[in-house]
Scaffold this motif. Sequence first.
Motif, PDB file in Angstrom:
ATOM      1  N   ASP A 113     127.884 131.132  37.820  1.00 22.56           N
ATOM      2  CA  ASP A 113     127.314 129.805  38.023  1.00 22.56           C
ATOM      3  C   ASP A 113     125.805 129.912  38.194  1.00 22.56           C
ATOM      4  O   ASP A 113     125.283 130.984  38.548  1.00 22.56           O
ATOM      5  CB  ASP A 113     127.882 129.149  39.290  1.00 22.56           C
ATOM      6  CG  ASP A 113     129.386 128.939  39.239  1.00 22.56           C
ATOM      7  OD1 ASP A 113     129.929 128.824  38.120  1.00 22.56           O
ATOM      8  OD2 ASP A 113     130.001 128.890  40.318  1.00 22.56           O
ATOM      9  N   ILE A 151     120.142 126.548  30.600  1.00 24.39           N
ATOM     10  CA  ILE A 151     121.603 126.517  30.435  1.00 24.39           C
ATOM     11  C   ILE A 151     122.017 126.022  29.058  1.00 24.39           C
ATOM     12  O   ILE A 151     123.106 126.358  28.575  1.00 24.39           O
ATOM     13  CB  ILE A 151     122.253 125.648  31.537  1.00 24.39           C
ATOM     14  CG1 ILE A 151     123.751 125.955  31.620  1.00 24.39           C
ATOM     15  CG2 ILE A 151     121.995 124.161  31.289  1.00 24.39           C
ATOM     16  CD1 ILE A 151     124.452 125.276  32.778  1.00 24.39           C
ATOM     17  N   ASN A 195     129.278 128.973  33.719  1.00 21.12           N
ATOM     18  CA  ASN A 195     130.411 128.087  33.998  1.00 21.12           C
ATOM     19  C   ASN A 195     130.006 126.759  34.616  1.00 21.12           C
ATOM     20  O   ASN A 195     130.450 125.709  34.184  1.00 21.12           O
ATOM     21  CB  ASN A 195     131.414 128.801  34.917  1.00 21.12           C
ATOM     22  CG  ASN A 195     132.252 129.803  34.166  1.00 21.12           C
ATOM     23  OD1 ASN A 195     133.263 129.459  33.568  1.00 21.12           O
ATOM     24  ND2 ASN A 195     131.816 131.047  34.163  1.00 21.12           N
ATOM     25  N   ARG A 196     129.205 126.811  35.685  1.00 21.08           N
ATOM     26  CA  ARG A 196     128.863 125.590  36.407  1.00 21.08           C
ATOM     27  C   ARG A 196     127.385 125.624  36.796  1.00 21.08           C
ATOM     28  O   ARG A 196     126.774 126.679  36.875  1.00 21.08           O
ATOM     29  CB  ARG A 196     129.694 125.463  37.697  1.00 21.08           C
ATOM     30  CG  ARG A 196     131.167 125.413  37.487  1.00 21.08           C
ATOM     31  CD  ARG A 196     131.918 125.335  38.815  1.00 21.08           C
ATOM     32  NE  ARG A 196     131.748 126.557  39.607  1.00 21.08           N
ATOM     33  CZ  ARG A 196     132.449 126.830  40.708  1.00 21.08           C
ATOM     34  NH1 ARG A 196     133.357 125.974  41.145  1.00 21.08           N
ATOM     35  NH2 ARG A 196     132.248 127.945  41.373  1.00 21.08           N
ATOM     36  N   ASP A 239     126.207 117.210  30.365  1.00 24.10           N
ATOM     37  CA  ASP A 239     126.744 118.570  30.384  1.00 24.10           C
ATOM     38  C   ASP A 239     127.822 118.615  31.463  1.00 24.10           C
ATOM     39  O   ASP A 239     127.530 118.443  32.643  1.00 24.10           O
ATOM     40  CB  ASP A 239     125.648 119.588  30.689  1.00 24.10           C
ATOM     41  CG  ASP A 239     126.095 121.027  30.409  1.00 24.10           C
ATOM     42  OD1 ASP A 239     127.272 121.338  30.655  1.00 24.10           O
ATOM     43  OD2 ASP A 239     125.256 121.831  29.948  1.00 24.10           O
ATOM     44  N   ARG A 282     129.179 120.940  32.792  1.00 29.15           N
ATOM     45  CA  ARG A 282     129.027 122.057  33.727  1.00 29.15           C
ATOM     46  C   ARG A 282     128.200 121.682  34.956  1.00 29.15           C
ATOM     47  O   ARG A 282     128.159 122.436  35.923  1.00 29.15           O
ATOM     48  CB  ARG A 282     128.400 123.247  33.000  1.00 29.15           C
ATOM     49  CG  ARG A 282     129.295 123.813  31.903  1.00 29.15           C
ATOM     50  CD  ARG A 282     128.619 124.929  31.146  1.00 29.15           C
ATOM     51  NE  ARG A 282     127.468 124.447  30.380  1.00 29.15           N
ATOM     52  CZ  ARG A 282     126.636 125.221  29.703  1.00 29.15           C
ATOM     53  NH1 ARG A 282     126.813 126.540  29.712  1.00 29.15           N
ATOM     54  NH2 ARG A 282     125.636 124.715  29.021  1.00 29.15           N
ATOM     55  N   ARG A 290     128.182 120.294  38.140  1.00 28.91           N
ATOM     56  CA  ARG A 290     129.325 119.988  38.990  1.00 28.91           C
ATOM     57  C   ARG A 290     128.958 119.476  40.365  1.00 28.91           C
ATOM     58  O   ARG A 290     129.756 118.805  41.014  1.00 28.91           O
ATOM     59  CB  ARG A 290     130.211 121.237  39.150  1.00 28.91           C
ATOM     60  CG  ARG A 290     130.748 121.804  37.855  1.00 28.91           C
ATOM     61  CD  ARG A 290     131.516 120.802  37.066  1.00 28.91           C
ATOM     62  NE  ARG A 290     132.553 120.145  37.862  1.00 28.91           N
ATOM     63  CZ  ARG A 290     133.162 119.035  37.507  1.00 28.91           C
ATOM     64  NH1 ARG A 290     132.829 118.426  36.387  1.00 28.91           N
ATOM     65  NH2 ARG A 290     134.088 118.493  38.285  1.00 28.91           N
ATOM     66  N   ASN A 333     126.131 113.905  34.127  1.00 22.08           N
ATOM     67  CA  ASN A 333     127.578 114.060  34.212  1.00 22.08           C
ATOM     68  C   ASN A 333     128.094 113.130  35.305  1.00 22.08           C
ATOM     69  O   ASN A 333     128.088 113.480  36.489  1.00 22.08           O
ATOM     70  CB  ASN A 333     127.989 115.500  34.540  1.00 22.08           C
ATOM     71  CG  ASN A 333     129.509 115.648  34.623  1.00 22.08           C
ATOM     72  OD1 ASN A 333     130.252 114.755  34.206  1.00 22.08           O
ATOM     73  ND2 ASN A 333     129.971 116.761  35.168  1.00 22.08           N
ATOM     74  N   CYS A 390     130.416 114.449  38.123  1.00 26.93           N
ATOM     75  CA  CYS A 390     130.038 115.502  39.067  1.00 26.93           C
ATOM     76  C   CYS A 390     130.005 114.945  40.487  1.00 26.93           C
ATOM     77  O   CYS A 390     129.933 113.741  40.710  1.00 26.93           O
ATOM     78  CB  CYS A 390     128.706 116.134  38.693  1.00 26.93           C
ATOM     79  SG  CYS A 390     127.253 115.276  39.316  1.00 26.93           S
ATOM     80  N   ALA A 429     135.834 127.189  37.687  1.00 28.42           N
ATOM     81  CA  ALA A 429     135.066 126.272  36.851  1.00 28.42           C
ATOM     82  C   ALA A 429     135.924 125.132  36.345  1.00 28.42           C
ATOM     83  O   ALA A 429     137.106 125.308  36.045  1.00 28.42           O
ATOM     84  CB  ALA A 429     134.467 127.020  35.661  1.00 28.42           C
ATOM     85  N   ARG A 477     135.886 122.627  33.243  1.00 25.28           N
ATOM     86  CA  ARG A 477     135.182 122.445  31.977  1.00 25.28           C
ATOM     87  C   ARG A 477     135.679 121.190  31.286  1.00 25.28           C
ATOM     88  O   ARG A 477     136.765 120.717  31.524  1.00 25.28           O
ATOM     89  CB  ARG A 477     135.406 123.652  31.047  1.00 25.28           C
ATOM     90  CG  ARG A 477     134.966 124.960  31.666  1.00 25.28           C
ATOM     91  CD  ARG A 477     133.487 125.011  31.961  1.00 25.28           C
ATOM     92  NE  ARG A 477     132.708 125.039  30.742  1.00 25.28           N
ATOM     93  CZ  ARG A 477     132.363 126.140  30.083  1.00 25.28           C
ATOM     94  NH1 ARG A 477     132.717 127.307  30.543  1.00 25.28           N
ATOM     95  NH2 ARG A 477     131.622 126.088  29.008  1.00 25.28           N
TER      96      ARG A 477
END
Length: 209
Positions: A101, A116, A123-124, A143, A145, A147, A171, A174, A207, A209
């Motif tokens: 991450d 990224i 992953n995150r 994205d 990822r 989170r 996101n 998140c 993670a 996804r």
Amino acid sequence: MEESRIAFDAGGPTLEGLLGGEVSGGAVVITHPHPLYGGDMQNPVVESVARACGQNGLASLRFNFRGVGGSEGGYDEGIGEQDDVKAAVAYLENLGASAIDLAGYSFGVWVNASAIQSMPSVNRMIMVSPPVNFMDFSFLQYDPRIRLVVAGARDDIGPAHRVEEMIRKWNPACEFRRIEGADHFYSGKIRELEAAISAFFDKEPQAVR
């Protein structure tokens, strides 16, 4: 959590870092605030993220960007620093980390978000106080990822209300944590920040996804 001093190559400059925990499963690369304003890997917020990792069985790698502390090179306006992040991820991959991450604070968020996009293996991403009033985040698109995003209610560099609005593009699924009474530096609120990050790792150990 014990940390050991390490050094790794970033395609030219050698960077110094602190590696915490056993790199046998999940690991987190942690980036620090702006070098021109005193940011380094010893920053209290960066340290709190590393502690939250240790509390949840995750290895951590916090390091000094090029030109900071004992890291070679010089400040590169966030461009070369993206290579530093990629080198840190590669270092953990070479040690056998199974999931990596990115966690950044302030300037470190901007660098991570920029890097990224060319790092599908990450992953995150955890964002602590994105400095949206100080740096341009218009490049950052959706994205999954992304989170966890944390912001202080009294932050004038990354205002919580503006960060929350931008999450709708980044996101909307998140987790957003607003720390009441916290400024950009989390003065007197480090424990609350650490608890929020630790709770996220505890709730979402793998993670999504």
